[in-house]
Design a protein around this motif. Structure first.
Motif, mmCIF file in Angstrom:
data_model
loop_
_atom_site.group_PDB
_atom_site.id
_atom_site.type_symbol
_atom_site.label_atom_id
_atom_site.label_comp_id
_atom_site.label_asym_id
_atom_site.label_seq_id
_atom_site.Cartn_x
_atom_site.Cartn_y
_atom_site.Cartn_z
ATOM 1 N N TYR A 96 0.850 -1.184 0.000
ATOM 2 C CA TYR A 96 0.000 0.000 0.000
ATOM 3 C C TYR A 96 0.889 1.238 0.000
ATOM 4 O O TYR A 96 2.011 1.230 0.513
ATOM 5 C CB TYR A 96 -0.956 0.008 1.201
ATOM 6 N N ASP A 97 0.387 2.304 -0.583
ATOM 7 C CA ASP A 97 1.157 3.544 -0.690
ATOM 8 C C ASP A 97 0.180 4.650 -1.068
ATOM 9 O O ASP A 97 -0.345 4.671 -2.184
ATOM 10 C CB ASP A 97 2.257 3.389 -1.747
ATOM 11 N N TYR A 131 -7.026 -3.786 7.991
ATOM 12 C CA TYR A 131 -7.546 -4.169 6.680
ATOM 13 C C TYR A 131 -8.909 -3.570 6.374
ATOM 14 O O TYR A 131 -9.317 -3.555 5.211
ATOM 15 C CB TYR A 131 -7.519 -5.689 6.478
ATOM 16 N N ILE A 134 -7.212 -0.915 4.378
ATOM 17 C CA ILE A 134 -6.385 -1.369 3.266
ATOM 18 C C ILE A 134 -7.216 -2.071 2.194
ATOM 19 O O ILE A 134 -7.034 -1.831 0.993
ATOM 20 C CB ILE A 134 -5.261 -2.291 3.756
ATOM 21 N N TRP A 137 -9.031 0.472 0.176
ATOM 22 C CA TRP A 137 -8.103 1.259 -0.644
ATOM 23 C C TRP A 137 -7.652 0.457 -1.869
ATOM 24 O O TRP A 137 -7.517 1.013 -2.961
ATOM 25 C CB TRP A 137 -6.879 1.680 0.188
ATOM 26 N N LYS A 138 -7.433 -0.850 -1.700
ATOM 27 C CA LYS A 138 -6.987 -1.668 -2.834
ATOM 28 C C LYS A 138 -7.988 -1.591 -3.986
ATOM 29 O O LYS A 138 -7.608 -1.589 -5.157
ATOM 30 C CB LYS A 138 -6.793 -3.124 -2.414
ATOM 31 N N GLU A 142 -6.195 2.478 -5.016
ATOM 32 C CA GLU A 142 -4.926 2.109 -5.625
ATOM 33 C C GLU A 142 -4.879 2.591 -7.078
ATOM 34 O O GLU A 142 -5.815 2.388 -7.848
ATOM 35 C CB GLU A 142 -4.726 0.596 -5.580
#
Length: 308
Positions: A96-97, A131, A134, A137-138, A142
């Motif tokens: 992740y970023d 999560y 996360i 976000w994925k 992303e």
């Protein structure tokens, strides 16, 4: 002046980030619509022509439980590899970023006293991420490198009023951040009772017949209907009834969102993405609330918190 331009009550279950072959195996050869629903939501909202209408996503994370205060992530950027302590077999070394929004986080923190609560903005680079943030976000963030993502945790010692107060402070903090256009995500489930371990593998398919009890399933359906009617007042006024079915994190993720959108006065109607589905006994759904043309509370004015 910043503003909230959209909001969602979204499911983050581990199955959505499993490989497609694993998802099909768990779900009798069919794709789970929690996946296709998020893919469509991304197209419709997060990367559509209207995507320029937002710059920051605030996730109200039902998995991040604090104790003596609310905490809002204030890092300039968050990046790394995520492995879940709960299910490392399925969520392992996920990259992740994304940029954060420390200005917004600090502004929300400033409104704690006004609303009789405690909020701390933390910029520690080692602060854990969960999560419930996360996984969404994925799907939704992303690749959209200019969109900021911020997380706020629930407070396990807080009650309904405390989480509404957090939402009021959030609305004021957003309003105090010049030019911000924010999407809110209440990341979490509806009813949330798992099947016992020795039975759980018999109930991994997404069909709602696997929801832990018929009563919990009906309570979920009732609230989904209210959300589609824009009846946030009914959802809030009858929380005592819903708590009997153990909504995830006591539904604090939704209560924070409701506090930011005007609470009982909020009239935003939900659009559903995908079907209402089971996840090992729990009730999962994606509901998105577009901001009504005349405002979240139907009067063309900012939310009550932002006015006070």
């Amino acid at each position: 002046m910043g503003e909230i331009v959209g909001a969602g009550l979204l499911a983050h279950v581990p199955t959505i980030v499993l490989p497609e072959s694993d998802r099909l195996q768990l779900n009798e050869g069919k794709e789970i619509t929690l996946v296709t629903g998020l893919q469509q939501l991304r197209r419709d909202v997060f990367e559509s022509d209207a995507a320029n209408e937002y710059d920051t996503v605030v996730v109200l994370d039902s998995h991040w439980a604090t104790t003596v205060e609310f905490v809002i992530a204030a890092q300039q950027r968050r990046a790394g590899l995520f492995t879940s302590e709960e299910l490392p077999r399925g969520m392992c070394r996920m990259p992740y970023d994304f940029p954060g929004d420390p200005e917004l986080a600090r502004n929300v923190e400033k409104f704690a006293d006004k609303h009789g609560t405690w909020i701390t903005a933390i910029d520690d680079e080692y602060l854990p991420v969960y999560y419930a943030t996360i996984n969404l976000w994925k799907f939704l963030g992303e690749g959209l490198e200019d969109k900021r993502w911020v997380t706020i945790g629930v407070c396990q010692t807080g009650d309904m009023e405390d989480h509404l107060r957090l939402g009021r402070a959030l609305a004021d903090g957003i309003a105090a951040t010049p030019g911000r256009r924010v999407l809110l995500i209440a990341s979490g489930a509806l009813s949330h009772t798992f099947w016992p371990l020795r039975e759980i593998r018999d109930h991994e398919a997404s069909d709602p017949v696997h929801i832990r009890t018929p009563e919990a399933r009906e309570a979920d359906y009732e609230r989904i209907a209210w959300f589609k009617e824009g009846r946030h007042d009914k959802v809030l006024d009858r929380m005592d009834e819903f708590w009997k079915f153990k909504p995830e994190a006591k539904f604090f993720h939704y209560l924070m969102m409701a506090g930011a959108l005007g609470e009982q006065a909020c009239v935003a109607k939900a659009r559903q993405y995908g079907e209402y589905e089971n996840s090992v006994g729990t009730g999962q759904v994606h509901l998105w609330f577009d901001r009504p043309a005349d405002g979240w509370t139907g009067n063309g004015l900012p939310t009550p918190a932002a006015q006070s």
